[in-house]
Design a protein around this motif. Structure first.
Motif, PDB file in Angstrom:
ATOM      1  N   ALA A  70       0.850  -1.186   0.000  1.00  0.00           N
ATOM      2  CA  ALA A  70       0.000   0.000   0.000  1.00  0.00           C
ATOM      3  C   ALA A  70       0.884   1.234   0.000  1.00  0.00           C
ATOM      4  CB  ALA A  70      -0.916   0.020   1.211  1.00  0.00           C
ATOM      5  N   VAL A  71       0.393   2.306  -0.585  1.00  0.00           N
ATOM      6  CA  VAL A  71       1.088   3.583  -0.607  1.00  0.00           C
ATOM      7  C   VAL A  71       0.183   4.611   0.063  1.00  0.00           C
ATOM      8  CG1 VAL A  71       2.095   5.398  -2.036  1.00  0.00           C
ATOM      9  CG2 VAL A  71       2.316   2.998  -2.724  1.00  0.00           C
ATOM     10  N   GLY A  72       0.752   5.417   0.922  1.00  0.00           N
ATOM     11  CA  GLY A  72      -0.065   6.404   1.610  1.00  0.00           C
ATOM     12  C   GLY A  72       0.750   7.565   2.128  1.00  0.00           C
ATOM     13  N   ASP A  73       0.077   8.431   2.880  1.00  0.00           N
ATOM     14  CA  ASP A  73       0.682   9.648   3.404  1.00  0.00           C
ATOM     15  C   ASP A  73       0.565   9.684   4.928  1.00  0.00           C
ATOM     16  OD1 ASP A  73       0.775  10.162   0.705  1.00  0.00           O
ATOM     17  OD2 ASP A  73      -0.575  11.895   0.762  1.00  0.00           O
ATOM     18  N   ILE A  74       1.442  10.466   5.544  1.00  0.00           N
ATOM     19  CA  ILE A  74       1.344  10.793   6.964  1.00  0.00           C
ATOM     20  C   ILE A  74       0.963  12.264   7.057  1.00  0.00           C
ATOM     21  CG2 ILE A  74       2.571  10.933   9.155  1.00  0.00           C
ATOM     22  CD1 ILE A  74       4.489   8.769   7.993  1.00  0.00           C
ATOM     23  N   THR A 124      -1.937  11.295  11.494  1.00  0.00           N
ATOM     24  CA  THR A 124      -2.855  10.366  10.854  1.00  0.00           C
ATOM     25  C   THR A 124      -2.233   9.782   9.599  1.00  0.00           C
ATOM     26  OG1 THR A 124      -4.699  11.731  11.623  1.00  0.00           O
ATOM     27  CG2 THR A 124      -5.194  10.098   9.923  1.00  0.00           C
ATOM     28  N   GLN A 125      -2.370   8.495   9.432  1.00  0.00           N
ATOM     29  CA  GLN A 125      -1.931   7.845   8.197  1.00  0.00           C
ATOM     30  C   GLN A 125      -3.146   7.626   7.311  1.00  0.00           C
ATOM     31  OE1 GLN A 125       0.600   4.401   8.718  1.00  0.00           O
ATOM     32  NE2 GLN A 125       0.317   3.729   6.616  1.00  0.00           N
ATOM     33  N   VAL A 126      -3.032   8.010   6.026  1.00  0.00           N
ATOM     34  CA  VAL A 126      -4.111   7.826   5.066  1.00  0.00           C
ATOM     35  C   VAL A 126      -3.593   7.012   3.888  1.00  0.00           C
ATOM     36  CG1 VAL A 126      -5.240   9.986   5.732  1.00  0.00           C
ATOM     37  CG2 VAL A 126      -3.616   9.990   3.839  1.00  0.00           C
ATOM     38  N   ASP A 127      -4.517   6.342   3.189  1.00  0.00           N
ATOM     39  CA  ASP A 127      -4.117   5.560   2.030  1.00  0.00           C
ATOM     40  C   ASP A 127      -4.180   6.408   0.764  1.00  0.00           C
ATOM     41  OD1 ASP A 127      -6.805   5.720   1.293  1.00  0.00           O
ATOM     42  OD2 ASP A 127      -7.283   3.694   1.961  1.00  0.00           O
ATOM     43  N   GLN A 128      -3.992   5.775  -0.399  1.00  0.00           N
ATOM     44  CA  GLN A 128      -3.950   6.517  -1.661  1.00  0.00           C
ATOM     45  C   GLN A 128      -5.262   7.220  -1.978  1.00  0.00           C
ATOM     46  OE1 GLN A 128      -2.316   3.208  -4.125  1.00  0.00           O
ATOM     47  NE2 GLN A 128      -0.884   4.749  -4.873  1.00  0.00           N
ATOM     48  N   PHE A 164       4.341   0.600   1.901  1.00  0.00           N
ATOM     49  CA  PHE A 164       4.449  -0.387   2.975  1.00  0.00           C
ATOM     50  C   PHE A 164       3.951  -1.740   2.493  1.00  0.00           C
ATOM     51  CE2 PHE A 164       3.691   3.722   5.045  1.00  0.00           C
ATOM     52  CZ  PHE A 164       4.746   3.775   5.943  1.00  0.00           C
ATOM     53  N   LYS A 165       4.545  -2.795   3.036  1.00  0.00           N
ATOM     54  CA  LYS A 165       4.065  -4.150   2.789  1.00  0.00           C
ATOM     55  C   LYS A 165       3.038  -4.525   3.849  1.00  0.00           C
ATOM     56  CE  LYS A 165       8.491  -5.636   0.816  1.00  0.00           C
ATOM     57  NZ  LYS A 165       9.643  -6.568   0.958  1.00  0.00           N
ATOM     58  N   SER A 166       2.163  -5.447   3.514  1.00  0.00           N
ATOM     59  CA  SER A 166       1.137  -5.888   4.452  1.00  0.00           C
ATOM     60  C   SER A 166       1.777  -6.453   5.722  1.00  0.00           C
ATOM     61  CB  SER A 166       0.261  -6.963   3.806  1.00  0.00           C
ATOM     62  OG  SER A 166      -0.712  -7.429   4.707  1.00  0.00           O
ATOM     63  N   GLY A 167       1.295  -5.988   6.860  1.00  0.00           N
ATOM     64  CA  GLY A 167       1.796  -6.457   8.144  1.00  0.00           C
ATOM     65  C   GLY A 167       3.031  -5.739   8.634  1.00  0.00           C
ATOM     66  N   GLU A 168       3.561  -4.807   7.842  1.00  0.00           N
ATOM     67  CA  GLU A 168       4.781  -4.116   8.215  1.00  0.00           C
ATOM     68  C   GLU A 168       4.510  -3.048   9.264  1.00  0.00           C
ATOM     69  OE1 GLU A 168       8.583  -3.190   5.355  1.00  0.00           O
ATOM     70  OE2 GLU A 168       6.679  -2.244   4.877  1.00  0.00           O
ATOM     71  N   GLN A 169       5.465  -2.857  10.168  1.00  0.00           N
ATOM     72  CA  GLN A 169       5.470  -1.753  11.114  1.00  0.00           C
ATOM     73  C   GLN A 169       6.882  -1.169  11.131  1.00  0.00           C
ATOM     74  OE1 GLN A 169       3.899  -3.669  14.772  1.00  0.00           O
ATOM     75  NE2 GLN A 169       2.134  -2.324  14.551  1.00  0.00           N
ATOM     76  N   VAL A 170       6.996   0.072  10.668  1.00  0.00           N
ATOM     77  CA  VAL A 170       8.300   0.715  10.521  1.00  0.00           C
ATOM     78  C   VAL A 170       8.432   1.796  11.584  1.00  0.00           C
ATOM     79  CG1 VAL A 170       9.860   1.913   8.951  1.00  0.00           C
ATOM     80  CG2 VAL A 170       8.203   0.265   8.052  1.00  0.00           C
ATOM     81  N   ASP A 171       9.536   1.772  12.335  1.00  0.00           N
ATOM     82  CA  ASP A 171       9.731   2.689  13.454  1.00  0.00           C
ATOM     83  C   ASP A 171      10.144   4.081  12.994  1.00  0.00           C
ATOM     84  OD1 ASP A 171       9.206   0.776  15.465  1.00  0.00           O
ATOM     85  OD2 ASP A 171      11.230  -0.042  15.251  1.00  0.00           O
ATOM     86  N   ALA A 231      14.488   6.523   3.321  1.00  0.00           N
ATOM     87  CA  ALA A 231      14.840   6.001   1.992  1.00  0.00           C
ATOM     88  C   ALA A 231      13.584   5.764   1.156  1.00  0.00           C
ATOM     89  CB  ALA A 231      15.636   4.708   2.145  1.00  0.00           C
ATOM     90  N   ARG A 232      12.521   5.279   1.764  1.00  0.00           N
ATOM     91  CA  ARG A 232      11.268   5.073   1.028  1.00  0.00           C
ATOM     92  C   ARG A 232      10.680   6.414   0.573  1.00  0.00           C
ATOM     93  NH1 ARG A 232       8.139   0.062   4.040  1.00  0.00           N
ATOM     94  NH2 ARG A 232       9.994  -0.911   4.906  1.00  0.00           N
ATOM     95  N   TRP A 233      10.782   7.411   1.433  1.00  0.00           N
ATOM     96  CA  TRP A 233      10.263   8.733   1.084  1.00  0.00           C
ATOM     97  C   TRP A 233      11.023   9.318  -0.101  1.00  0.00           C
ATOM     98  CZ3 TRP A 233      12.051  13.979   2.706  1.00  0.00           C
ATOM     99  CH2 TRP A 233      11.132  14.965   2.364  1.00  0.00           C
TER     100      TRP A 233
END
Length: 327
Positions: free
Chosen positions: A214-218, A306-310, A278-285, A243-245
């Motif tokens: 999934a791709v989303g925003d903070i 808040t985290q939102v999806d595409q 993000f991959k499904s089930g991932e939690q990134v610190d 790095a992902r950003w």
């Protein structure tokens, strides 16, 4: 409820349609056999929630879940510390829109580390439960003891279970809370601050849905009096998230790069970090810091992360309530 108990809704809807039809036909409706009594105890997702499924509005700051230092319910969450014995107070509301019966049930409470997402049920840890709870018409508050674990700050989840009122759940905590009115999610962090001394809070971002990626925003918002200005907010994405950003084009608004992995929130109305995958089930610190200037003294502030999806739909988030530390 919509997916878990269609029979109840069909019965209530059919009765309403019959009553309206006979009224407009000028015929007194015949006395109908009372439908089977069913319970519909609900936990609010936000102050305007009256129990309809799916709910609308914010998901992650349920006003019916509070952390208090004693058995007496507190008006708002109280600051707690690791290792402290506290109580999680959950307010149960009866009846919701899909039932009218009194029913005994079980209240369960879980925690996970502070963040915007957590897959059900693998990323939640059981705290405790209370069985045989009878909820009268109106509200009832139930307290469950909790020893605050060592390690981090936490999010809470409450679930109400009864023979006629069971949730239908998948991997996504946000979808479960949205679609089941007997699930409440409470990601609230009370943050006392001292002037010019940074307060750090860990936070995790990720994806709790079943889709592979999934791709989303903070998104950062500050309702009411903004903390940015009298204070300063930064987020350290860490090497992985940074790095992902950058791979997504380093897109955003209302933010300013102040280090290799760190961004400052410069627009108090709206700031956004975009294009994170993000991959499904991932939690990134990641890590947030809040530093109050002298002008912040005496003020109380709310910061929503808040985290939102595409599609711009809310995945989850954390509410930070900031106030000057009492001397």
């Amino acid at each position: 409820m919509i997916s878990r108990n269609p029979r109840r809704r069909r019965t209530l809807l059919a009765s309403a349609v019959l009553a309206v039809a006979t009224l407009f036909a000028g015929v007194a409706p015949a006395v109908q056999a009372a439908p089977e009594a069913r319970s519909d105890v609900f936990i609010r997702d936000n102050p305007s929630d009256v129990g309809f499924e799916p709910s609308s509005g914010s998901l992650y700051s349920s006003p019916d879940i509070r952390v208090c230092k004693g058995l007496t319910p507190c008006a708002t969450d109280q600051p707690v510390h690791q290792g402290e014995n506290v109580y999680i107070h959950v307010t149960l509301n009866n009846p919701g829109p899909y039932g009218d019966g009194l029913e005994k049930g079980t209240l369960q409470v879980y925690y996970t580390k502070q963040g915007t997402v957590a897959q059900w049920s693998s990323q939640w840890t059981y705290i405790g439960s209370k069985t045989g709870v009878s909820v009268p018409y109106g509200t009832k508050t139930v307290a469950i003891p909790w020893t605050v674990p060592v390690g981090s700050h936490f999010c809470l989840l409450a679930r109400w279970l009864s023979p006629t009122d069971l949730p239908t759940e998948g991997l996504s905590t946000s979808a479960n809370a949205r679609n089941n009115n007997n699930i409440g999610w409470h990601n609230v962090n009370v943050l006392p601050f001292k002037i010019k001394i940074p307060e750090y809070r860990p936070i995790v971002f990720g994806w709790d849905g079943p889709d592979p990626t999934a791709v989303g925003d903070i998104v950062f918002t500050q309702p009411g009096r903004p903390f940015t200005g009298p204070g300063r907010i930064t987020i350290d994405l860490g090497p992985d998230l940074a790095a992902r950003w950058r791979a997504g084009g380093a897109k955003g608004e209302g933010v300013e790069r102040v280090g290799e992995t760190e961004l400052a929130i410069v627009n108090p109305q709206r700031a956004r970090i975009s294009g994170l995958a993000f991959k499904s089930g991932e939690q990134v610190d990641a890590r947030l810091s809040f530093t109050a200037g002298a002008e912040a003294a005496g003020g109380q502030y709310t910061v929503l992360v808040t985290q939102v999806d595409q599609r711009g739909e809310e995945v989850g988030g954390v509410e930070y309530r900031l106030a000057a530390e009492k001397q």
